[in-house]
Design a protein around this motif. Sequence first.
Motif, PDB file in Angstrom:
ATOM      1  N   UNK A  40       0.850  -1.159   0.013  1.00 28.58           N
ATOM      2  CA  UNK A  40       0.141   0.079   0.126  1.00 28.58           C
ATOM      3  C   UNK A  40       0.920   1.318   0.090  1.00 28.58           C
ATOM      4  N   UNK A  41       1.382   1.633  -0.969  1.00 29.33           N
ATOM      5  CA  UNK A  41       2.559   2.611  -1.148  1.00 29.33           C
ATOM      6  C   UNK A  41       1.986   3.872  -0.821  1.00 29.33           C
ATOM      7  N   UNK A  42       0.493   4.072  -1.017  1.00 28.45           N
ATOM      8  CA  UNK A  42      -0.040   5.244  -1.080  1.00 28.45           C
ATOM      9  C   UNK A  42      -0.736   5.612   0.577  1.00 28.45           C
ATOM     10  N   UNK A  43      -0.642   4.612   1.266  1.00 29.07           N
ATOM     11  CA  UNK A  43      -1.144   4.719   2.730  1.00 29.07           C
ATOM     12  C   UNK A  43      -0.085   4.777   3.718  1.00 29.07           C
ATOM     13  N   UNK A  44      -0.055   6.077   4.494  1.00 28.20           N
ATOM     14  CA  UNK A  44       1.013   6.394   5.174  1.00 28.20           C
ATOM     15  C   UNK A  44       0.544   6.140   6.854  1.00 28.20           C
ATOM     16  N   UNK A  45       1.673   6.170   7.650  1.00 26.59           N
ATOM     17  CA  UNK A  45       1.569   6.171   9.080  1.00 26.59           C
ATOM     18  C   UNK A  45       2.277   7.485   9.504  1.00 26.59           C
TER      19      UNK A  45
END
Length: 729
Positions: A40-45
């Motif tokens: 999920x390269x577009x989901x960030x922490x």
Amino acid sequence: MLSVSLLKKSAQKPFVTAAKTLAQRSMSTAPQGVAMSRLEPKKFINYSWIGDNISTVRNRLNRPLTLSEKIVYGHLDDAANQEIERGVSYLKLRPDRVVCQDATAQMALLQFLSAGMPEVAVPSSVHCDHLIQAKVEGKVDLAEAIKTNKEVYDFLSSACAKYGLGFWKPGSGIIHQIVIENYAFPGKLNGWTSPKDVILEVAGILTVKGGTGAIVEYFGPGIDSISATGMGTICNMGAEIGATTSLFPFTESMDRYLRSTSRSSIADASRKFSHNLRADENAQYDQVIEIDLNKLEPRINGPFTPDLMTPIAKLSETSKTNNWPDEISVGLIGSCTNSSYEDMTRAASLARQALDAGVPIKSKLVVTPGSEQIRATTERDGLLETFREAGGVILANACGPCIGQWDRQDVPKGTPNTIVTSYNRNFTGRNDANPATHAFVASPEIVTAMAFGGSLSFNPMTDSLQTSSGKPFKFSPPQGVELPSKGFDLGEDTYQAPPEERSSVSIAVDPKSQRLQLLSPFKSWDGKDYIDMPILIKVKGKCTTDHISMAGPWLKFRGHLDNISNNMLIGAINSENGKANNIRNQLTGEWGAVPATARDYKAKDISWVVVGDENYGEGSSREHAALEVRHLGGVSVLVKSFARIHETNLKKQGVVPITFANPADYDLIRPDDKFSLLGLTEFAPGKQLTVRLTRKSGEVVEFPVNHTFNENQISWFKAGSALNAMVQD
């Protein structure tokens, strides 16, 4: 030394705001955001936002924070203004991720469909691990599962694609193992002792309800000797002591594991953020238990409950005293609790010792790889071949016997026998639906050694076996490898990412299906107290979610609420006659099955209640155990105490869970009393309700009962369910 601390959940009462209302503040596209997963390269922490929350709360409370508090407070919706009062406040939190397995995901997605939302609000995934039945061996069982469950898998795949969830196809592996390999973010013990022995010891100390209402946090110098996957083993089985969750601080082993699973960027970010991934100095806990890892020896827990702990040195004597079946019919290793590469290497090292010495295995051996990555890596490195050489059967990458998905043919039902597993739960009939099976829980290496020994009387640390040539053989301590030297082999690609364009994706549910059923909303509250209801069943003794909604063959109905409701409370013991699934219909006087009796009341538009004992709802967080009660007409559950999150699950479905203000009042209730719940018209947080019992003689008995509803949860009750309330918003 390892310290086990308990921070009681009563310190705060976490409440996750409905996802519909959440802006993704913790999922940041800012430069400081780190991708949560390679998938999920577009989901960030956003560690920066979490850190700001922690600082805000620490300044407000003016004291050091535990790791548990940092994680909870770090995800507050509004850290500056959130009410934080111990034992009173319900916290509005922003979760980072939601994961579901294929059995529970069916109902979760069916509920999601009925809510009318366009896509999930937080990164989410579905994992196909529960519906694969263990019968022959991995490839055969997987092919049969894909054929048998095609309707369900197609539904889950299309729903995930439609609403933006990741989908892990059947054969991917067990949800816990997939999560730790791909999504989780922020060893070695001596000789025979393993991380499993830590949690078996804790279970023996705290019992199955000693951690209820608490977050369990591990700290001390001993944590540096435990691998990341070993910590996963300990935290996974924390549910068996009733804990809400279990935590370890960030360690070097976590860093190593993240890098070995292609997550170096998260490892770098975690290292920089590590001051917030451990407790503050001088943080205070409600209870602290110390375990000396240098003195800890293997434990084996059971039968029939995961907290009956016996040191292996005393097992033979204890077994004889209790007349447990001595011969071990099957040893089973794997499961979500113990299926890491390290687990497999330690178990395989013992099997290789015995094979090289010419020692035959005496019990059947069953091995379940935790994921496709573990299967492929252990296959490449020769570990699975070692188990096969010993006579072991390699099952599919799924839950299998651990959750009752075991088509066992070697022992007739009702025959007393002993199995030893590396699983986490060993309730009556849990693994093979045979109530006479004595299931014991131990580490994978102990299970493997005892399978060669063949009996509970065999202590692999001290006793010798005989080789085929008649020579004595004694096991040396197992040798494990924390991480594979050649790196992990990902194996087959079993992940389905949601497409960018989802408007054309369609989801079809056949109205004639016996596996899937679209949901209708539950009725809202009519504004009146509940008057003169029958007591469906007064439960005596242990009543886990397995007793309320069994797994095993019932898993195939997880997406069909009406069909699965035919297992409601069939394992609960009726106090009136000491039998399971046999209760008196209070309208007709006839004896019958629990679900059938409930359906008779429902057909006559009569609501009913359940009365239970201590720690009601122990075990799995099974939502169906609450859904079925509501679906068949139950409106309230009165018990001495609830376990884990079952109380909240009931609230979400519009049921009123209540507890005796005086537990001794349980004895006042007669199964044929008419039950009234008074005070609902003035339902308010902290205000007791009243139970009125009307006897057949006309005598009336009243006593107060407690509840833990907050204002928002009361709105769920009035709307008929939390989902109804969400839709109304």
